[in-house]
Design an enzyme around this catalytic site. Sequence first.
Site, PDB file in Angstrom:
ATOM      1  N   LYS A  11      -2.129   0.230  -8.036  1.00  0.00           N
ATOM      2  CA  LYS A  11      -2.729  -1.150  -8.233  1.00  0.00           C
ATOM      3  C   LYS A  11      -2.971  -1.905  -9.433  1.00  0.00           C
ATOM      4  O   LYS A  11      -3.253  -0.984 -10.682  1.00  0.00           O
ATOM      5  CB  LYS A  11      -3.887  -0.797  -6.892  1.00  0.00           C
ATOM      6  CG  LYS A  11      -2.895  -0.587  -5.741  1.00  0.00           C
ATOM      7  CD  LYS A  11      -3.939  -0.715  -4.157  1.00  0.00           C
ATOM      8  CE  LYS A  11      -3.489  -0.345  -3.143  1.00  0.00           C
ATOM      9  NZ  LYS A  11      -4.218  -0.664  -2.186  1.00  0.00           N
ATOM     10  N   TYR A  51       1.792  -5.871   2.964  1.00  0.00           N
ATOM     11  CA  TYR A  51       1.095  -6.391   3.881  1.00  0.00           C
ATOM     12  C   TYR A  51       1.142  -6.823   5.081  1.00  0.00           C
ATOM     13  O   TYR A  51      -0.185  -7.648   5.297  1.00  0.00           O
ATOM     14  CB  TYR A  51      -0.360  -6.735   2.441  1.00  0.00           C
ATOM     15  CG  TYR A  51      -0.834  -5.233   1.937  1.00  0.00           C
ATOM     16  CD1 TYR A  51      -1.077  -4.021   2.802  1.00  0.00           C
ATOM     17  CD2 TYR A  51      -1.011  -5.726   0.486  1.00  0.00           C
ATOM     18  CE1 TYR A  51      -1.475  -2.855   2.400  1.00  0.00           C
ATOM     19  CE2 TYR A  51      -1.102  -4.489  -0.343  1.00  0.00           C
ATOM     20  CZ  TYR A  51      -1.406  -3.076   0.246  1.00  0.00           C
ATOM     21  OH  TYR A  51      -1.863  -2.195  -0.157  1.00  0.00           O
ATOM     22  N   ASN A 114      -8.946   0.214  -5.203  1.00  0.00           N
ATOM     23  CA  ASN A 114      -8.465   1.967  -5.163  1.00  0.00           C
ATOM     24  C   ASN A 114      -7.871   2.451  -5.199  1.00  0.00           C
ATOM     25  O   ASN A 114      -6.972   3.459  -5.296  1.00  0.00           O
ATOM     26  CB  ASN A 114      -9.249   1.997  -3.109  1.00  0.00           C
ATOM     27  CG  ASN A 114      -8.182   1.194  -2.680  1.00  0.00           C
ATOM     28  OD1 ASN A 114      -6.981   0.675  -2.414  1.00  0.00           O
ATOM     29  ND2 ASN A 114      -7.577   2.129  -1.388  1.00  0.00           N
ATOM     30  N   HIS A 117      -1.760   2.783  -3.566  1.00  0.00           N
ATOM     31  CA  HIS A 117      -0.820   2.316  -1.797  1.00  0.00           C
ATOM     32  C   HIS A 117      -0.008   3.233  -1.958  1.00  0.00           C
ATOM     33  O   HIS A 117       0.916   4.392  -2.794  1.00  0.00           O
ATOM     34  CB  HIS A 117      -0.406   1.472  -2.297  1.00  0.00           C
ATOM     35  CG  HIS A 117       0.996   1.042  -0.574  1.00  0.00           C
ATOM     36  ND1 HIS A 117      -0.052   1.380  -0.044  1.00  0.00           N
ATOM     37  CD2 HIS A 117       1.362   1.547  -0.200  1.00  0.00           C
ATOM     38  CE1 HIS A 117       1.105   1.000   1.275  1.00  0.00           C
ATOM     39  NE2 HIS A 117       2.207   1.125   0.965  1.00  0.00           N
ATOM     40  N   GLU A 128       9.116   0.305   3.785  1.00  0.00           N
ATOM     41  CA  GLU A 128       8.391  -0.044   2.286  1.00  0.00           C
ATOM     42  C   GLU A 128       9.822  -0.056   1.176  1.00  0.00           C
ATOM     43  O   GLU A 128       8.795  -0.650   0.496  1.00  0.00           O
ATOM     44  CB  GLU A 128       7.080   0.372   2.405  1.00  0.00           C
ATOM     45  CG  GLU A 128       6.275  -0.231   3.427  1.00  0.00           C
ATOM     46  CD  GLU A 128       4.884   0.553   3.466  1.00  0.00           C
ATOM     47  OE1 GLU A 128       4.306   1.548   2.194  1.00  0.00           O
ATOM     48  OE2 GLU A 128       3.942   0.056   3.964  1.00  0.00           O
TER      49      GLU A 128
HETATM   50  P1  RTP Z   1      -3.304   1.363   1.749  1.00  0.00           P
HETATM   51  O1  RTP Z   1      -1.821   0.907   2.550  1.00  0.00           O
HETATM   52  O2  RTP Z   1      -3.762   0.502   0.279  1.00  0.00           O
HETATM   53  O3  RTP Z   1      -1.738   2.222   0.971  1.00  0.00           O
HETATM   54  O4  RTP Z   1      -4.548   1.883   1.882  1.00  0.00           O
HETATM   55  P2  RTP Z   1      -4.626   2.400   3.416  1.00  0.00           P
HETATM   56  O5  RTP Z   1      -3.785   3.027   3.939  1.00  0.00           O
HETATM   57  O6  RTP Z   1      -6.096   3.940   3.001  1.00  0.00           O
HETATM   58  O7  RTP Z   1      -5.492   1.712   3.975  1.00  0.00           O
HETATM   59  P3  RTP Z   1      -4.792   0.164   5.399  1.00  0.00           P
HETATM   60  O8  RTP Z   1      -5.430   0.755   5.983  1.00  0.00           O
HETATM   61  O9  RTP Z   1      -3.831   0.406   4.661  1.00  0.00           O
HETATM   62  O10 RTP Z   1      -5.888  -1.015   4.158  1.00  0.00           O
HETATM   63  C1  RTP Z   1      -5.266  -1.365   2.817  1.00  0.00           C
HETATM   64  C2  RTP Z   1      -6.163  -1.752   1.965  1.00  0.00           C
HETATM   65  O11 RTP Z   1      -6.364  -2.207   2.050  1.00  0.00           O
HETATM   66  C3  RTP Z   1      -8.185  -3.035   1.243  1.00  0.00           C
HETATM   67  N1  RTP Z   1      -9.224  -2.431   2.944  1.00  0.00           N
HETATM   68  N2  RTP Z   1      -9.869  -3.106   2.382  1.00  0.00           N
HETATM   69  N3  RTP Z   1     -12.461  -3.889   3.382  1.00  0.00           N
HETATM   70  C4  RTP Z   1     -12.259  -3.122   3.702  1.00  0.00           C
HETATM   71  O12 RTP Z   1     -12.783  -2.860   5.051  1.00  0.00           O
HETATM   72  C5  RTP Z   1     -10.800  -3.039   3.831  1.00  0.00           C
HETATM   73  N4  RTP Z   1     -10.167  -1.670   4.590  1.00  0.00           N
HETATM   74  C6  RTP Z   1      -8.746  -1.570   3.757  1.00  0.00           C
HETATM   75  C7  RTP Z   1      -7.906  -1.224   1.062  1.00  0.00           C
HETATM   76  O13 RTP Z   1      -7.907  -1.999   0.159  1.00  0.00           O
HETATM   77  C8  RTP Z   1      -6.566  -0.446   2.014  1.00  0.00           C
HETATM   78  O14 RTP Z   1      -6.313   0.388   0.681  1.00  0.00           O
HETATM   79 MG    MG Z   2      -2.253   1.593   4.423  1.00  0.00          MG
END
Ligand code: RTP
Ligand code: MG
Length: 141
Positions: A11, A51, A114, A117, A128
Amino acid sequence: MAIERTLSIIKPDAVAKNVIGQIYQRFEGAGLKVIAARMMHLSRAEAEGFYAVHKERPFFKDLVDFMISGPVMVQALQGENAMQVNRDLMGATDPKKADKGTIRADFADSIDANAVHGSDSVENAAIEIAYFFPALNVYAR
Ligand code: RTP
Ligand code: MG
């Protein structure tokens, strides 16, 4: 165990920190091969499309704004159990909760910035990878 593919994005925060190489080292150290790669500065439409599953979530706009704030490095990874191996390398979404030694624990600043991804299922990985890489640009090896 099956050879799988998964989609990874370094990212904008991690690209800005100049740690692309350190993150690639972790992929390679865990037995994942980079089979396609592209540096991109995503348009809003590209980030929203990527997304789309999150479009009703409260954090959607912040997530898209962040993902278009600078260049990203997009790669397809291949290896045994690649989806889960990459998720384990990444650590928890919130870097404060990520295990020591994970990419997010070491390079991420916040739940928004963070660092990486990774696809969260083998089915989503295929979608994807196709989103970013036409088949001719994926190098099975
Ligand atoms: P990613 O898709 O980026 O690999 O991350 P992830 O699976 O660990 O998390 P996901 O639930 O898919 O959420 C996608 C991205 O959205 C942001 N996020 N912000 N503020 C919040 O509560 C929140 N929750 C998620 C994060 O940057 C996350 O990587
Ligand atoms: Mg995710």
